[in-house]
Design an enzyme around this catalytic site. Structure first.
Site, PDB file in Angstrom:
ATOM      1  N   LYS A 190      43.853  37.554  43.094  1.00 50.56           N
ATOM      2  CA  LYS A 190      43.188  38.773  42.750  1.00 50.56           C
ATOM      3  C   LYS A 190      41.647  38.478  43.033  1.00 50.56           C
ATOM      4  O   LYS A 190      41.391  37.374  43.549  1.00 50.56           O
ATOM      5  CB  LYS A 190      43.167  39.004  41.042  1.00 50.56           C
ATOM      6  CG  LYS A 190      44.597  39.285  40.653  1.00 50.56           C
ATOM      7  CD  LYS A 190      45.054  40.709  41.093  1.00 50.56           C
ATOM      8  CE  LYS A 190      46.701  40.684  41.252  1.00 50.56           C
ATOM      9  NZ  LYS A 190      47.603  40.814  40.048  1.00 50.56           N
TER      10      LYS A 190
HETATM   11  C1  LIG Z   1      49.014  41.079  39.515  1.00 46.03           C
HETATM   12  C2  LIG Z   1      49.422  42.330  38.723  1.00 46.03           C
HETATM   13  C3  LIG Z   1      49.964  42.555  37.374  1.00 46.03           C
HETATM   14  C4  LIG Z   1      50.254  41.206  36.647  1.00 46.03           C
HETATM   15  O1  LIG Z   1      49.256  40.355  36.398  1.00 46.03           O
HETATM   16  P1  LIG Z   1      49.488  38.560  36.317  1.00 46.03           P
HETATM   17  O2  LIG Z   1      48.213  38.022  35.713  1.00 46.03           O
HETATM   18  O3  LIG Z   1      50.068  38.059  37.486  1.00 46.03           O
HETATM   19  O4  LIG Z   1      50.343  38.680  34.923  1.00 46.03           O
HETATM   20  C5  LIG Z   1      50.288  43.482  36.699  1.00 46.03           C
HETATM   21  N1  LIG Z   1      49.994  44.702  37.368  1.00 46.03           N
HETATM   22  C6  LIG Z   1      49.624  44.908  38.532  1.00 46.03           C
HETATM   23  C7  LIG Z   1      49.030  45.954  39.328  1.00 46.03           C
HETATM   24  C8  LIG Z   1      49.192  43.515  39.351  1.00 46.03           C
HETATM   25  O5  LIG Z   1      48.843  43.546  40.449  1.00 46.03           O
END
Ligand SMILES: *Cc1c(COP(=O)(O)O)cnc(C)c1O
Length: 393
Positions: A190
Site C-alpha cells: 500500500k
Molecule cells: C489491501 C486491501 C484490503 C485488506 O487490507 P489488509 O491490511 O491486507 O488486511 C482490503 N480491501 C482492499 C480493497 C485492499 O486493497
C-alpha cells in the site's frame, strides 16, 4: 535493448516499500525500550493519523481486514441484513461481511471509474439493506456526495474500504476526514506501510466504544492504561471479541511512513503521469480511469491498465508471463471475487452477473509503481510492453 540483455538485470517488482534509517532506528529504539506491543508509539501514531486525516477518532489495527471486520461487527448486523458492495474488489471486502454475519450484495462497477456504480447501488437497496461499502479502487475516490445522499435518504451507514486510499482527496478533503467510517490498510504494497496493519477512522461517537472494545478481547478499557500505574488490573467484558491491536514496533514504522506519505504520493503521481504520457494512444491498452467530472486527487496506489485482448490476440495472463520472462513483475488486482467457489456456491453468483467487472477482471494488470522507482526502471517496463506488442517506440 534485447530481451537477453533485459534478463541480466535484477527482477523489477511491481511494488516495493520505501524505508530509510528513520524507520530502522525507530524499530531499534522500540525494541530497546522494553515496550513492544500497543503503547506510546501506537498512541502517537493515532494522534498523527488524526491530524493528517483531520478526523476526531482514529484507531490503529492489526490489518485493514480487521478494520472492516470490527466496523461491521460494531454495527450489530443480523443474519439476512444486507451490505451492498462492489463486485470489483479484494476478497477481504466480501469475506468480512460474511464473517460479521451479514449478506454481501454485490453490484457492478461503473466502467468509467472501475468503482461501484451508484445507480446500481440504488437499485440493489431493499428493506434489509443496512450498509453501503464502497471501495476507492487503486486510490481513486468514489464520487461520495451522491453516495452519501443516497445513504441518507435510506438511512444507511457508509463504510468506506479505503485500504488503497490513504492520502486520496475528494473535493479537497481527505478520505477519512468526513462521512461515517473508513478503513485503511498499511500492508507492504500500500502507499505507506507498517509491515502489516490498518486503521479505522470514524466520525460518530456512537460507534467508538463498540469498535474500541471489539479491537481487544471485548475489554472495556484502554489497553495501555491496564498496564500502567494509572489503571488497576481489573476490567470488564460485556461482549466477547477477538484481538486486532497494532504493536508499537509497527506504529513506530508508521509514524515515519506517515511523515513521508505526501512525498510518496507525489512520486507516484509523477510516475503515473509519465506512464500516461508514454502509453498514450497505444491501441493495445485501455489506460486507467482518471475521471475529471468530479473534484478529487488520486493517490495512485495502482497504475492498472486493461489489455485490449481483442487487438493483441493473447490473454492478460499471457502478458503477465511475457513480462515476467523479461524480469518485470506485474500485479493482478483483481480476479472478480463473485466467481470464487465459496461465493458461487453460497450466493449463487455466476459468470455474466457483473459484465463490467468481469470485462475488467479479464484484462486488468498492475504495472510497477513505487516511490523509489527510477525513470530507467520505468523505461524498462515501457520497452518491455513495446517489445511484447511488437511496437517501435
Ligand atoms: C489491501 C486491501 C484490503 C485488506 O487490507 P489488509 O491490511 O491486507 O488486511 C482490503 N480491501 C482492499 C480493497 C485492499 O486493497
Amino acid at each position: 535493448m534485447s530481451p537477453a540483455a533485459e534478463l541480466e538485470k535484477p527482477f523489477l517488482p511491481f511494488s516495493k516499500p520505501t524505508f530509510n534509517d528513520d524507520e530502522i532506528q525507530e524499530v531499534i529504539q522500540c525494541l530497546k525500550s522494553g515496550w513492544i506491543t500497543t503503547g506510546p508509539r501506537v498512541q502517537k501514531f493515532e494522534e498523527d493519523l488524526k491530524n493528517y486525516l483531520n478526523c476526531p477518532h482514529v484507531l490503529t489495527l492489526a490489518s485493514g481486514t480487521a478494520g472492516l471486520y470490527i466496523a461491521l461487527k460494531a454495527l450489530d448486523l443480523q443474519e439476512n441484513d444486507e451490505v451492498i458492495t462492489t463486485a470489483f474488489t479484494f476478497v477481504a471486502t466480501l469475506n468480512t461481511i460474511v464473517m460479521a454475519g451479514a449478506k454481501p450484495v454485490l453490484v457492478d462497477i461503473d466502467p468509467k471509474t472501475y468503482n461501484i456504480d451508484i445507480l446500481e447501488v440504488e437499485k440493489a437497496i431493499t428493506p434489509k439493506t443496512r450498509v453501503i461499502l464502497p471501495v476507492h479502487f487503486a486510490g481513486l475516490s468514489v464520487d461520495l456526495d451522491p453516495l452519501y445522499a443516497l445513504a441518507k435518504k435510506h438511512n444507511l451507514i457508509v463504510l468506506e474500504d479505503a485500504a488503497q486510499a490513504i492520502g486520496t482527496r475528494y473535493k479537497n478533503k481527505m478520505i477519512g476526514e468526513f462521512g461515517d467510517l473508513q478503513v485503511f490498510s498499511f500492508h507492504p504494497n500500500k502507499n505507506m506501510t507498517t509491515i502489516e496493519g490498518g486503521a479505522l477512522s470514524l466520525h460518530h461517537d456512537k460507534f467508538l466504544k463498540k469498535i474500541s472494545t471489539a479491537r481487544f478481547h471485548g475489554i472495556d478499557r484502554d489497553i495501555w492504561d491496564r498496564f500502567t500505574k494509572k489503571g488497576s488490573q481489573h476490567y470488564d467484558v460485556v461482549e466477547p471479541a477477538l484481538k486486532f491491536n497494532m504493536s508499537d514496533v509497527q506504529a513506530g514504522i508508521g509514524i515515519h511512513q506517515l511523515k513521508k506519505l505526501e512525498k510518496f504520493i507525489d512520486q507516484r503521481e509523477k510516475l503515473a503521469n509519465r506512464y500516461f504520457e508514454k502509453l498514450k494512444g497505444w491501441t493495445e491498452l485501455f489506460l486507467p480511469p482518471h475521471p475529471q467530472n468530479f473534484d478529487h486527487k488520486h493517490s495512485w496506489h495502482l497504475f492498472a491498465p486493461c489489455l485490449n485482448i481483442e487487438s493483441v490476440g493473447f490473454s492478460r495472463d499471457d502478458l503477465i508471463q511475457k513480462m515476467k520472462d523479461l524480469g518485470i513483475g506485474i500485479g493482478l488486482h483483481y480476479d472478480a471475487p463473485h466467481l470464487f467457489t465459496y461465493y458461487q456456491k453460497t450466493f449463487g453468483y455466476k459468470i455474466g452477473d457483473f459484465p463490467h467487472t468481469e470485462w475488467v477482471s479479464d484484462r486488468i494488470f498492475s504495472l510497477p509503481l513505487f516511490p523509489l522507482m527510477t525513470g530507467e526502471e520505468q523505461d524498462r517496463v515501457i520497452e518491455g510492453l513495446a517489445h511484447i506488442f511488437n511496437k517501435t517506440i
